[in-house]
Scaffold this motif. Structure first.
Motif, short mmCIF file in Angstrom:
data_model
loop_
_atom_site.label_atom_id
_atom_site.label_comp_id
_atom_site.label_asym_id
_atom_site.label_seq_id
_atom_site.Cartn_x
_atom_site.Cartn_y
_atom_site.Cartn_z
N SER A 1 1.11 -1.27 -0.47
CA SER A 1 0.40 0.22 0.45
C SER A 1 0.84 1.11 -0.52
O SER A 1 0.39 2.37 -0.58
CB SER A 1 -1.04 0.30 1.45
OG SER A 1 -1.88 -0.92 1.05
N ALA A 2 2.27 1.10 0.70
CA ALA A 2 3.07 2.42 1.04
C ALA A 2 3.40 3.05 -0.05
O ALA A 2 3.65 3.90 -0.41
CB ALA A 2 3.93 2.09 1.85
N ALA A 3 3.75 1.70 -1.43
CA ALA A 3 4.41 1.47 -2.28
C ALA A 3 3.58 2.62 -4.32
O ALA A 3 4.17 2.89 -4.45
CB ALA A 3 4.97 0.33 -2.26
N GLY A 4 2.43 2.11 -3.35
CA GLY A 4 1.25 3.01 -4.65
C GLY A 4 1.01 1.68 -5.26
O GLY A 4 0.31 2.22 -6.61
N ARG B 1 0.02 6.60 -0.17
CA ARG B 1 1.90 6.33 -0.17
C ARG B 1 2.38 6.88 0.47
O ARG B 1 2.55 8.20 0.17
CB ARG B 1 1.53 6.63 -1.90
CG ARG B 1 2.92 6.31 -3.05
CD ARG B 1 3.04 6.61 -4.05
NE ARG B 1 4.44 6.53 -4.96
CZ ARG B 1 4.28 6.00 -6.07
NH1 ARG B 1 3.00 6.52 -7.12
NH2 ARG B 1 5.45 5.99 -6.69
N ASP B 2 3.32 6.55 0.44
CA ASP B 2 5.06 6.84 1.60
C ASP B 2 5.91 6.29 1.42
O ASP B 2 5.78 4.84 1.79
CB ASP B 2 4.03 7.14 2.74
CG ASP B 2 5.08 7.70 3.99
OD1 ASP B 2 6.11 7.79 4.09
OD2 ASP B 2 4.45 8.34 4.87
N HIS B 3 6.40 6.85 0.58
CA HIS B 3 8.16 6.17 0.23
C HIS B 3 9.02 5.30 1.98
O HIS B 3 9.26 4.31 2.01
CB HIS B 3 9.19 6.62 -0.18
CG HIS B 3 11.01 6.54 -0.90
ND1 HIS B 3 10.53 5.43 -1.39
CD2 HIS B 3 11.79 7.36 -0.01
CE1 HIS B 3 12.49 5.14 -1.52
NE2 HIS B 3 12.32 5.56 -0.24
N HIS C 1 7.59 2.79 3.20
CA HIS C 1 7.61 1.54 2.21
C HIS C 1 8.63 0.58 2.99
O HIS C 1 9.11 -0.29 2.47
CB HIS C 1 7.51 1.56 0.76
CG HIS C 1 7.69 0.68 -0.11
ND1 HIS C 1 9.03 0.37 -0.33
CD2 HIS C 1 7.23 -0.39 0.15
CE1 HIS C 1 9.43 -0.65 -1.40
NE2 HIS C 1 8.57 -1.10 -0.88
#
Length: 201
Positions: A116-119, A136-138, A141
């Motif tokens: 999910s965080a990778a999008g 999304r959050d690098h 992730h």
């Protein structure tokens, strides 16, 4: 729900067929996941790598669903009574089971958060769209990529220890720990009071 009602379909001496089916299905899927997880990162970028990654994610979600079902079934149907043995062994077994269940939830959930965080879009076997657990959050992730890997190796170590102890119980403690998680008659339970006859010729 009373204790007697919750045990309607639980055999007092062994795990029932539903519990056995869920247990061994999860074991097989974990082995498949381990193989995919350890090989897919070295694949060349392309459609095959995307397909394997999607398969890995779909199997992870399947394990999460099966573990949830396993816990719910155990809460409803009950569990066999503990085998005879020292109190510390029973407590260690109980602690190991709790740890295994916690890891079986934590590993796929951490992978879900990482995806999910990778999008990346997530579809279960290409059929059902699965909602993201976070935006999304690098940085998130990266954090959950490490967390997922640590949890995976912890699961492998605990699961191997669990299997080794079950085999030890069968071979040396000579009890039904392993046999009662298998269909009746598949594994002979050793008799601790009986020595095998030796060939003295």
């Amino acid at each position: 729900m009373t204790a007697s009602t919750s045990r309607r379909f639980a055999n007092i001496d062994r795990w029932g067929p539903v519990s056995q089916l869920l247990h061994w299905t999860i074991v097989v899927l974990i082995l498949v996941m381990a193989y995919l997880g350890l090989t897919m990162t070295d694949m060349h970028n392309g459609p095959d790598k995307i397909r394997i990654y999607n398969l890995h994610k779909s199997i992870g979600l399947t394990i999460l669903a099966l573990v949830t079902l396993r816990v719910l079934w155990r809460a409803w149907a009950g569990a066999p009574r503990p085998l005879q043995g020292p109190l510390w062994q029973r407590r260690a077994a109980s602690t190991t089971h709790v740890g295994l269940y916690a890891l079986l939830f934590a590993v796929p959930i951490s992978g879900w958060i990482m995806n999910s965080a990778a999008g990346f879009p997530l579809r279960w076997f290409g059929l059902v769209r699965v909602p993201a657990l976070t935006a999304r959050d690098h940085a998130m992730h990266e954090l959950f990529e490490t967390t997922h890997e640590v949890l995976f190796w912890t699961l492998i170590v605990v699961a191997l220890g669990h299997a080794a102890i079950a085999i030890w119980h069968h071979l040396f403690a000579r009890d039904a720990t392993l046999a009662r998680m298998l269909p009746n008659g598949w594994l002979r339970v050793p008799d601790p009071t009986h020595e095998e006859p030796r060939d003295v010729r």
